[in-house]
Design an enzyme around this catalytic site. Structure first.
Site, short mmCIF file in Angstrom:
data_model
loop_
_atom_site.label_atom_id
_atom_site.label_comp_id
_atom_site.label_asym_id
_atom_site.label_seq_id
_atom_site.Cartn_x
_atom_site.Cartn_y
_atom_site.Cartn_z
CG ASN A 27 -43.99 10.02 -0.97
OD1 ASN A 27 -44.98 10.00 -1.65
ND2 ASN A 27 -43.10 10.97 -1.11
CG ASP A 28 -41.71 12.86 1.62
OD1 ASP A 28 -41.45 11.72 1.23
OD2 ASP A 28 -41.21 13.88 1.12
CD GLN A 44 -45.86 14.65 -1.04
OE1 GLN A 44 -45.51 14.52 -2.20
NE2 GLN A 44 -46.62 15.66 -0.64
CB SER A 88 -42.66 17.25 1.02
OG SER A 88 -42.98 15.89 0.94
NE ARG A 160 -37.38 17.20 -4.24
CZ ARG A 160 -36.59 17.10 -5.31
NH1 ARG A 160 -36.60 18.03 -6.24
NH2 ARG A 160 -35.79 16.06 -5.45
CG ASP A 161 -39.01 18.57 -0.02
OD1 ASP A 161 -40.07 18.54 -0.67
OD2 ASP A 161 -38.08 17.76 -0.21
CD GLU A 221 -35.72 14.16 -2.35
OE1 GLU A 221 -36.40 14.35 -3.35
OE2 GLU A 221 -35.72 13.08 -1.73
C1 FRU Z 1 -38.96 12.98 -0.65
C2 FRU Z 1 -39.61 13.67 -1.82
C3 FRU Z 1 -39.65 15.17 -1.60
C4 FRU Z 1 -40.80 15.60 -2.48
C5 FRU Z 1 -41.75 14.44 -2.31
C6 FRU Z 1 -42.56 14.12 -3.52
O1 FRU Z 1 -39.37 11.66 -0.49
O2 FRU Z 1 -38.94 13.34 -3.01
O3 FRU Z 1 -38.43 15.81 -1.89
O4 FRU Z 1 -41.34 16.82 -2.08
O5 FRU Z 1 -40.97 13.33 -1.96
O6 FRU Z 1 -43.50 13.11 -3.23
#
Ligand code: FRU
Length: 476
Positions: A27-28, A44, A88, A160-161, A221
């Protein structure tokens, strides 16, 4: 380093230029940076997908943002606070204590305590962590810099992030995405960002919230900052926006607010000015970084959570990829344009003319299609020699739509992707980049963008445009 990723799936779905995880889930994009000339992208990574969704950080390097070499994963859970995932975060290149350059990384540690109730405001515990790398591959000295006890009382567990940058005066700044608690419901809690500052990147002080004037989802996010044309733009991913016919059509959204000046002067943002980056089926959680040439480059996750359609058809050993890196620039109205980095131009083969209503068959599933001086309405259709037309980009003078037009109902149901439509009163040019199972559409010099995956059975692309325009297709 690993090699090709397909178990049994057709090789023509493999992108040449989009970064994929090879095996497992992606993912991210995380910690995007250019370090000693080389681009480093983390992401991710779910090595045990589909059996576990604990996230690690995958890592790949590139000399040109298009040719990727995957290395060993950059990070697996190590600290007790990140037992359930290394979530992330961002990178910045700095001069370390020994006078040499290193990558400093900030990210969120994810922990799900015993008995936590999923999908609630307190379903996990989030710490913010710092670490660094001197070679871009191995990270050392992971340590917590912010714990839940440090957060203001207004926020719940969802913090987060981190996005960290340094100002010219040496001050460090951090943005964190969060959810302001009203009554712990997704109907009333409010997405916002927090700003923190620090003299050294280690000791952090809460500075302020930046809130929307009108509520825009329950959680924000992946905050980011874009600095172009003397002003800042705050990028966020709001969760919980109601779907509308012409906007917010995916489950969660990704976009930006133009600010009046600097990020540090903002207390509120105008929800009405929120502009979505991408209107396609597969886009979320973009990250923006500035490379050594000073380009602001956006890279998105070419996927979403919980879509009604599959992004890993039978046999595909990996799920999701990143978008092409896109250079950001300013439009005359102050909005942001996205355009594939110019390195892609150098990968083009000999152009083939694309005349209106004359189907053009390509040698494979990789092409960069350009239409300029578009007049009137019409559609650009993509398909294969095997299946006919599958996907079109249609303009009717008021709306621009990305439409999957499957004649085979079973295939259409399996795809799940139907259409995405936005308001659009003029279409002057179109660029469509097809790279295996990825399609990215850039309209009006990148003012409107649509990204989608597709999984055609055929392996020879057919392009057919009914638009009156100057058209050309370059093999990639
Ligand atoms: C966004 C998210 C972030 C988090 C990550 C977890 O897609 O939900 O907020 O850090 O993915 O995989």
């Amino acid at each position: 380093m690993d090699t090709l990723s397909i178990a049994q799936a057709p090789l023509h779905w493999e992108p040449h230029f989009h970064l994929t995880p090879g095996h497992g889930w992606m993912n991210d994009p995380n910690a995007l940076c250019q370090f000693r000339g080389t681009y480093h992208f983390c992401y991710q990574y779910g090595p045990d997908w589909p059996n576990s969704d604990t996230k690690w950080w995958g890592h790949a390097t590139s000399p040109d943002l298009l040719t990727w070499t995957r290395t060993e994963p950059a990070m697996a859970p190590e600290l007790p606070e990140e037992r359930d995932g290394v979530w992330s975060g961002c990178a910045l290149v700095e001069t370390g204590p020994d006078g040499t350059e290193r990558i400093r990384v900030f990210y969120t540690a994810h922990l799900v305590p015993e008995g936590a109730v999923p999908h609630t405001a307190y379903d996990h515990v989030a710490h913010q962590v710092a670490t660094h790398s001197s070679d871009g591959v191995r990270y050392q000295d992971r340590h917590v810099i912010l714990s839940p006890a440090d957060y203001p009382a207004e926020v719940c567990a969802h913090v987060r992030d981190p996005k960290v940058w340094r100002e010219a005066d040496g001050t460090w700044w951090m943005l964190l995405g969060t959810r302001l608690v009203v009554d712990e419901s997704r109907e009333r809690d409010t997405g916002a960002v927090m700003l923190w500052s620090s003299p050294d990147g280690e000791a952090w002080t809460f500075n302020r919230f930046v809130r929307p004037m009108e509520r825009l989802g329950y959680m924000w996010e992946c905050p980011n900052i874009v600095r172009l044309g003397g002003r800042d733009y705050l990028a966020v991913c709001p969760q919980g926006m109601p779907h509308e016919e012409l906007r917010w059509q995916n489950r969660w959204q990704a976009g930006y607010f133009p600010l009046a000046g600097r990020m540090q002067q903002a207390d509120t943002v105008d929800a009405a000015s929120f502009t979505e980056w991408d209107h396609g089926f597969d886009f979320y959680a973009p990250q923006i970084f500035v490379d050594q040439q000073g380009r602001s480059i956006l890279v998105g996750w070419m996927g979403t959570f919980d879509p009604s359609y599959s992004s890993a058809p039978e046999g595909l050993a990996w799920c999701h990829c990143l978008t092409l890196p896109r250079e950001l620039s300013l439009a005359t109205d102050g909005s942001l344009l996205q355009w594939p980095v110019r390195e892609l131009d150098a990968r083009r083969g000999t152009p083939i003319q694309l005349a209106p209503n004359v189907p053009l068959t390509c040698a494979n599933m990789h092409a960069d299609i350009l239409l300029k001086d578009i007049r009137g309405t019409g559609a650009l259709a993509l398909g294969t020699t095997e299946e006919g037309e599958l996907l079109s980009l249609a303009f009717n003078g008021e709306r621009l739509s990305l439409v999957f037009g499957q004649t085979d109902a079973a295939k259409a149901a399996a795809l799940g992707r139907t259409h995405r439509t936005i308001a659009c009163s003029a279409l002057t040019d179109l660029r469509v980049v097809v790279d295996g199972s990825t399609v990215e559409v850039y309209a009006n010099r990148g003012a409107q963008v649509f990204s989608t995956r597709w999984f055609p059975a055929g392996n020879q692309l057919v392009v057919n445009s009914s638009l009156t325009a100057q058209g050309v297709a370059y093999p990639l």
